[in-house]
Design an enzyme around this catalytic site. Structure first.
Site, PDB file in Angstrom:
ATOM      1  N   PRO A  87      79.833  52.097  91.291  1.00 28.53           N
ATOM      2  CA  PRO A  87      78.811  53.032  91.034  1.00 28.53           C
ATOM      3  C   PRO A  87      79.544  54.681  90.981  1.00 28.53           C
ATOM      4  O   PRO A  87      78.995  55.296  89.804  1.00 28.53           O
ATOM      5  CB  PRO A  87      77.858  53.153  92.414  1.00 28.53           C
ATOM      6  CG  PRO A  87      78.293  51.994  92.731  1.00 28.53           C
ATOM      7  CD  PRO A  87      79.762  51.572  92.223  1.00 28.53           C
ATOM      8  N   TYR A  88      80.358  54.964  91.835  1.00 24.58           N
ATOM      9  CA  TYR A  88      80.765  56.092  91.465  1.00 24.58           C
ATOM     10  C   TYR A  88      81.492  56.423  90.301  1.00 24.58           C
ATOM     11  O   TYR A  88      80.815  58.084  89.606  1.00 24.58           O
ATOM     12  CB  TYR A  88      81.469  57.109  92.648  1.00 24.58           C
ATOM     13  CG  TYR A  88      82.371  57.661  92.599  1.00 24.58           C
ATOM     14  CD1 TYR A  88      81.475  59.660  92.999  1.00 24.58           C
ATOM     15  CD2 TYR A  88      83.652  58.274  92.256  1.00 24.58           C
ATOM     16  CE1 TYR A  88      82.137  60.820  92.730  1.00 24.58           C
ATOM     17  CE2 TYR A  88      84.182  59.212  92.099  1.00 24.58           C
ATOM     18  CZ  TYR A  88      83.317  60.710  92.398  1.00 24.58           C
ATOM     19  OH  TYR A  88      84.048  61.654  92.235  1.00 24.58           O
ATOM     20  N   VAL A  89      82.343  55.634  89.482  1.00 24.94           N
ATOM     21  CA  VAL A  89      83.080  55.802  88.002  1.00 24.94           C
ATOM     22  C   VAL A  89      82.020  55.553  87.003  1.00 24.94           C
ATOM     23  O   VAL A  89      81.172  56.884  86.542  1.00 24.94           O
ATOM     24  CB  VAL A  89      84.188  54.695  88.450  1.00 24.94           C
ATOM     25  CG1 VAL A  89      84.685  54.637  87.372  1.00 24.94           C
ATOM     26  CG2 VAL A  89      84.767  55.003  89.449  1.00 24.94           C
TER      27      VAL A  89
ATOM     28  N   PHE B  41      83.260  51.739  94.802  1.00 28.15           N
ATOM     29  CA  PHE B  41      83.836  52.771  94.197  1.00 28.15           C
ATOM     30  C   PHE B  41      83.286  52.492  93.149  1.00 28.15           C
ATOM     31  O   PHE B  41      83.105  53.788  92.283  1.00 28.15           O
ATOM     32  CB  PHE B  41      85.320  52.908  94.398  1.00 28.15           C
ATOM     33  CG  PHE B  41      85.615  54.205  94.118  1.00 28.15           C
ATOM     34  CD1 PHE B  41      85.501  55.587  94.235  1.00 28.15           C
ATOM     35  CD2 PHE B  41      86.193  54.429  92.306  1.00 28.15           C
ATOM     36  CE1 PHE B  41      86.070  56.449  93.640  1.00 28.15           C
ATOM     37  CE2 PHE B  41      87.080  55.434  92.224  1.00 28.15           C
ATOM     38  CZ  PHE B  41      87.001  56.478  93.165  1.00 28.15           C
TER      39      PHE B  41
ATOM     40  N   LYS C 294      80.019  59.092  87.007  1.00 30.61           N
ATOM     41  CA  LYS C 294      80.913  59.841  85.875  1.00 30.61           C
ATOM     42  C   LYS C 294      80.462  59.512  84.875  1.00 30.61           C
ATOM     43  O   LYS C 294      80.707  60.800  84.419  1.00 30.61           O
ATOM     44  CB  LYS C 294      81.854  60.416  87.546  1.00 30.61           C
ATOM     45  CG  LYS C 294      82.007  60.913  88.577  1.00 30.61           C
ATOM     46  CD  LYS C 294      81.144  62.411  88.608  1.00 30.61           C
ATOM     47  CE  LYS C 294      81.417  63.163  89.818  1.00 30.61           C
ATOM     48  NZ  LYS C 294      81.207  64.493  89.835  1.00 30.61           N
TER      49      LYS C 294
END
Length: 216
Positions: A130-132, A128, A135
């Site tokens: 990379p997504y955070v 998770f 963003k």
């Protein structure tokens, strides 16, 4: 107000386009990636525009002609790798921000992740993170512009029917929120100029959406 919804074919985006079309004085332009996605929006009476977010900024900017506000609610989805996360959740977000600047569309609403601080990146599971991180940097890019931005940090998204009641503040306890209610929050954000220059977390709660957003 004409609102360009980036990522309109997502679940939040579909709810948002419907709510915009039902609101006096507002209309939506749905940015979609495939022609076969257009029928849903045409039934709502909304415009559609075909854009691949992996195209260059100038191509993306062509969709901005005549719009007053942009909502970024696109995402690479849970089943893609870190490469698509970077290309959509970071690079595409930045390109849509730059397109807004290029076309003089000042109002920009970013749908982010619940917590995009440095600490959240470091504490996230490896799948998770990379997504955070994507963003985090997209949010930071937006903050550094002169756009009339708002950054919305929703809690864990569910497909439950919306209640129309939320808790919204700069920081709230982590929780869930139906996608339908996120769309209501976006609509209310667009309707309230007092949200310009602010960012907030939002989860399911006990306050009617409009009241919660007005009180930010």
């Amino acid at each position: 107000m004409k609102v360009l919804v980036v990522g309109a074919n997502g679940q939040v985006g579909k709810h948002l386009v419907q709510f915009i079309q039902e609101t006096d004085g507002m209309e939506a332009r749905a940015m979609i990636r495939k022609e076969e996605q257009a029928s849903y929006f045409k039934e709502l009476g909304a415009e559609t525009v075909l854009v691949d977010l992996e195209e260059d900024t100038n191509t993306i900017a062509e969709a901005y002609n005549g719009v007053d506000a942009v909502v970024f609610t696109a995402g690479s989805g849970p089943n893609t790798g870190a490469d698509k996360t970077v290309l959509i959740d970071l690079d595409a977000a930045v390109k849509t921000i730059e397109a807004a600047k290029q076309k003089g569309v000042d109002r920009y609403v970013m749908i982010s992740s619940f917590d995009t601080t440095r600490e959240a990146i470091q504490g996230a599971p490896s799948s998770f993170a990379p997504y955070v991180a994507a963003k985090h940097y997209a949010d930071d890019w937006l903050r550094r512009t002169n756009l009339d931005y708002t950054i919305i940090h929703p809690g864990m998204l569910t497909n439950d029917e919306g209640s129309g009641q939320v808790e919204a503040a700069e920081t709230v306890e982590r929780g869930e929120i139906p996608r339908e209610d996120v769309a209501r929050v976006i609509l209310s954000t667009l309707e309230n100029k007092s949200t310009i220059g602010k960012e907030f977390q939002v989860v399911g709660g006990t306050k009617p959406v409009k009241e919660a957003i007005r009180s930010l």
